[in-house]
Enzyme design. Structure first.
Site: not given
Length: 301
Positions: A12, A140, A169
């Site tokens: 990203i 996480y 996601n």
């Protein structure tokens, strides 16, 4: 505008860096290259190879004095977080604190990349809103939620401006075939090598898939809007893993079967995000449907 992107050589982050440069911004990257790839970045980008959790991160941000810091550097593997929670916490909590220290000294706004994992399961499959209960099912998601709490309190303690973005996601070009978030990339890799698609559990668990280019636009929207707020960045549409496999096989015009393996600890059964708040405050809406995004990946558009 001068900005810093931690994790800027990642999936990203690298696309965000390119978008910022196209806007005419000066983008400086902090990345330890443990999972990032310098080849994703334009040659002229100023890259500092530093671990986010190192004190050097705070010092560098304070010296650079950027207007905005986009904090994407993180340990993102759900399995790794369960096997090595201390490593997960060091990267996601201590790393965020180092970035916050730098932002405090520099007077920078922080745009933080968080996750739908802070919510855990979506009860009844309903879209999760920002005020939904936080019940992370894996370390996480928990480490990201703890980091969010530090960021929110930094706003009270030090007046640090910030915007938190909770991603669904994310998928798209350049993603590694690694981790649950990379299930699209995993399927593509298996199809390309003529192997059956690996599915954990019965495949009826559902996810909200959002294209990386839409996520980049959300980050840019957060430069000027959403101070002190958290926003969901997703499509609000749930797709089962079996359904995703069907789509990928159809677009690839190939099928090599499926290999069902035991479900993974920490896996949410259902997750999808309402992004109404992002639309109202950031002016952000997802523009790329899953069908269009997959078609692009398989070269159909």
């Amino acid at each position: 505008m001068r900005v810093v992107v931690t994790g800027g050589a990642g999936f990203i982050g690298s696309r965000l860096v390119r978008a910022l440069l196209e806007r005419g911004d000066e983008a400086i990257v902090i990345d330890d290259l443990s999972t990032g790839n310098v080849g994703r970045l334009p040659a002229a980008v100023d890259l500092h190879r530093i671990h986010a959790e190192d004190a050097a991160t705070a010092k560098l941000i304070a010296e650079i004095r950027p207007q905005v810091v986009f904090h994407l550097a993180a340990q993102v593997g759900m399995g790794t977080s369960i096997r090595c929670p201390a490593e997960d916490g060091r990267s996601n909590v201590i790393g965020t604190l180092r970035v916050l220290e730098g932002c405090r000294e520099a007077g920078s706004k922080l745009v933080f990349s968080s996750t739908s994992g802070v919510y855990g399961d979506a009860a009844g499959g309903r879209p999760l809103r920002e005020a939904s209960p936080k019940k992370p099912s894996a370390p996480y998601g928990l480490s990201k939620w703890v980091a969010e709490q530090y960021i929110e309190h930094a706003g009270k303690w030090w007046g640090t401006p910030h915007t938190i973005l909770r991603y669904a996601n994310v998928y798209g070009p350049g993603q590694a075939a690694r981790g649950e978030g990379g299930v699209v990339a995993c399927f593509m890799e298996r199809i390309a090598s003529g192997q059956p698609l690996v599915i954990h559990g019965d495949g009826e668990q559902s996810r909200d898939f959002v294209h990386v280019d839409d996520v980049v636009k959300a980050n840019i929207a957060a430069i000027a809007e959403g101070d002190g707020e958290a926003f969901n960045i997703g499509t609000g549409i749930a797709t089962s893993i079996n359904g995703l496999a069907d789509r990928c096989e159809r677009l690839a015009a190939a099928s090599y079967g499926r290999l069902y393996e035991p479900g993974r600890s920490g896996d949410a059964r259902s997750s999808r995000l309402s992004s109404r708040k992002a639309a109202a405050v950031l002016g952000w809406k997802p523009a790329i449907s899953l069908e269009e995004g997959l078609s692009r990946l398989f070269g159909r558009k």
